[in-house]
Enzyme design. Structure first.
Site, short mmCIF file in Angstrom:
data_model
loop_
_atom_site.label_atom_id
_atom_site.label_comp_id
_atom_site.label_asym_id
_atom_site.label_seq_id
_atom_site.Cartn_x
_atom_site.Cartn_y
_atom_site.Cartn_z
CE LYS A 134 -0.95 0.12 5.00
NZ LYS A 134 -2.01 0.16 6.01
CD GLN B 142 16.95 1.04 15.87
OE1 GLN B 142 17.37 0.76 16.99
NE2 GLN B 142 16.53 2.25 15.56
N GLY B 143 17.89 -4.26 15.69
CA GLY B 143 18.78 -5.15 16.44
C GLY B 143 19.37 -6.28 15.63
N GLY B 144 18.55 -7.12 15.03
CA GLY B 144 19.11 -8.21 14.26
C GLY B 144 18.17 -9.39 14.12
CD GLU C 80 18.67 -8.05 20.04
OE1 GLU C 80 19.13 -7.35 19.13
OE2 GLU C 80 17.54 -8.57 20.00
CG HIS D 281 11.28 -2.22 21.86
ND1 HIS D 281 12.23 -1.58 22.63
CD2 HIS D 281 11.96 -3.10 21.08
CE1 HIS D 281 13.42 -2.05 22.33
NE2 HIS D 281 13.29 -2.98 21.40
NE ARG E 77 12.36 -6.80 22.46
CZ ARG E 77 12.34 -6.74 21.15
NH1 ARG E 77 11.21 -6.91 20.49
NH2 ARG E 77 13.45 -6.52 20.47
CG HIS F 99 8.43 -3.42 18.99
ND1 HIS F 99 9.03 -2.55 18.10
CD2 HIS F 99 9.17 -4.56 18.96
CE1 HIS F 99 10.10 -3.13 17.57
NE2 HIS F 99 10.19 -4.35 18.05
NE ARG G 251 8.92 -9.85 18.39
CZ ARG G 251 10.03 -9.13 18.20
NH1 ARG G 251 11.17 -9.72 17.91
NH2 ARG G 251 9.98 -7.82 18.32
CB SER H 243 10.04 -10.80 14.78
OG SER H 243 11.07 -9.84 14.81
#
Length: 549
Positions: free
Chosen positions: A63, A75-77, A142, A270, A317, A378, A413, A418
């Protein structure tokens, strides 16, 4: 009674879809067809498209622009077992613990054990993950992980992946990209005049109605196989890290088509979005900053996470976000701090150039100044239920990425799971699609979009005000901390907005914003309803009425 009434409204409203208002001058028949229709353009959709493109024509519908996705913002990985002392069992256990043991262990094992192969595929596609001086992957750690297993590209891993895959998709002769095209609804036997129910097996998907946002007409796009890769729901909340396109469209479409939707109560906030009231969406301060050694502090400099979890600032988280929320409510402050001033400044700039430059643009030198942060919506751990082939309860319809509920995440999560889930399930879905597509043809007899009853567009203020009200309701009543009375009030408020929006939808010109609003209302209803059904506090669903043991 309110919930039942709203449920009835949302689930039956799709029966009028052929009579939604649009501009009558566009009454000519618009048809397209393909073998594989992919709705969405994140890592899941793009990797699926690349894997099936040799077998037939692929159309990708997005869209906005091709790279405007949650993947690009990551960002993180991406998490994968890559080297000793890590192993599959540790990654599996970390995932199960983080998910409050609500994850499907079979699915967790499948994804964890298939992850290294998919990392190799990403590398073959040109994705460049950071390496150390001797050429090994520079693996980060993380929150919730017991080992270093996060592959990354500085602090813009998602952008690196998205750009590489997008370049390959654009070059492929069998792939057509429809940017600025909005999927309105999925096509099923309902559009042939047959009864479709969530409880009845045998429902099939034949494609989708798609709005060409530039030409302002509706395309009947027929496909042999359809894949939802539409991302998440972050914009249901006022404070979110998600881009503006994340309005829950795929979940809403699948729900109207009678697919099974599950675990929507588990919305992940987040813990560390950059506090900047003038910006939306909120800029994400990567989980990797805490993995690097960042310490969460109150505004008076007090470290507090050790009071809530033995892993301190590296806690999962759900616990971290709830802890920050608790500290902010106790102090009355608008934000907490994430502190990396004790780390080597040059290394900080090297590892987090994107975060460093963003903060510096706001007058914050993260090598010397603490970073103001607050939790932000998030990620949706639930979504359209799929099996281990990535197929939904509707045949010929698959879902990959955040829109899908695979069973991996459970109640919360694990960081960086993800992206790997999306690419692994895209592979599962591609393999199953290729094995079955010869059985399918293009469905004939699907009616073109009917432009009856069109009228002038209503004032945009009516849509934008309802949009804001949805976000306020979800933020105030269905956020990090909930209660029975908050959820009941949210359902009551949402019904009013629903009725107003349906009235507007049936008498005004079709638009992206109006469709997004309807989708946001439908998904909000699912989150509230499934939160009400959860009679315990677990993971991301924390209710004052059901204290944790």
């Amino acid at each position: 009674m309110v919930a039942l009434c709203l449920k009835m409204f949302i689930e039956v409203s799709h029966k009028d879809n052929n009579f939604i208002n649009f501009e009558s001058r566009n009454s000519k028949k618009m048809n397209k067809s393909c073998d594989f229709l992919v709705i969405g353009s994140g890592i899941g959709g793009l990797s699926y498209a690349l894997k099936v493109a040799e077998a037939g024509k692929v159309i990708i519908v997005t869209k906005s622009k091709l790279t405007d996705s949650n993947t690009y913002k990551a960002q993180g990985g991406i998490a994968s077992v890559m080297a000793l002392p890590d192993d599959f069992e540790q990654h599996i256990n970390d995932t199960m613990i983080c998910g409050s043991n609500k994850s499907n262990r079979e699915v967790v094992e499948l994804i964890v054990k298939n992850a290294p192969v998919q990392i190799e595929q990403l590398v073959r596609w040109g994705v460049a993950f950071d390496k150390d001086v001797v050429g090994n992957y520079a693996l980060a750690r993380e929150g919730g992980h017991t080992q270093n297993r996060i592959l990354h590209h500085k602090d813009f891993t998602g952008a690196e992946i998205e750009e590489r895959l997008a370049a390959l998709v654009c070059e492929h002769p069998n792939i057509e990209i429809l940017e600025e095209h909005f999927a309105v609804d999925l096509l099923t036997q309902h559009h042939l005049g047959k009864l479709v129910k969530r409880s009845l097996p045998g429902t099939e998907c034949y494609g989708a109605y798609i709005i060409d946002l530039k030409q302002r007409n509706v395309i009947t796009l027929l496909s042999k196989i359809t894949v939802l890769a539409t991302g998440g729901v972050g914009n249901l909340y006022h404070t979110t890290t998600n881009p503006a396109v994340a309005t829950g469209d795929g979940i809403a479409m699948a729900h109207r088509a009678k697919a099974i939707i599950e675990d929507m109560e588990f919305i992940q906030f987040h813990p560390t979005a950059l506090y900047n009231p003038l910006e939306r969406p909120q800029f994400l301060i990567s989980e990797a900053v805490r993995g690097y050694g960042g310490i969460l502090r109150t505004q008076d400099g007090r470290e507090f996470m050790h009071l809530y979890h033995p892993m301190g600032s590296l806690a999962p988280r759900d616990i971290t976000a709830r802890s920050i929320d608790n500290e902010l409510k106790a102090s009355g402050d608008d934000f907490a701090y994430l502190d990396v001033t004790h780390k080597n400044g040059e290394q900080t700039r090297e590892d987090f150039p994107n975060i460093y430059e963003k903060c510096l643009s706001l007058g914050i030198d993260i090598t010397k100044d603490m970073i103001p942060v607050l939790p932000a919506a998030h990620y949706s751990c639930g979504g359209v239920k799929v099996d281990t082939n990535g197929e939904t309860s509707i045949k010929r319809l698959y879902a990959v990425g955040e829109v899908a509920s695979t069973g991996l995440h459970g109640a919360n999560r694990l960081a960086s799971n993800s992206l790997i889930e999306a690419v692994v399930y895209a592979d599962f879905a591609a393999c199953h699609s290729l094995a079955n597509i010869s059985r399918y043809g293009l469905q004939q007899g699907i009616p073109a979009w009917d432009y009856k009853g069109t009228s002038h567009p209503e004032e945009m203020v009516l849509i934008t005000q309802s949009y804001k009200e949805v976000q306020q309701i979800m933020s105030y009543y269905v956020g990090i901390v909930r209660s029975n009375i908050r959820l009941e009030r949210a359902m009551q408020r949402m019904q009013i907005i629903y009725e107003e929006t349906e009235h507007l939808y049936k008498r005004s010109t079709l638009s992206q914003k109006l469709c997004e609003l309807r989708n946001m209302i439908a998904v909000s209803y699912l989150i509230i309803k499934q939160a009400q059904q959860m009679k315990e506090s677990v993971g991301l669903h924390f209710s004052l009425d059901y204290p944790m043991n």
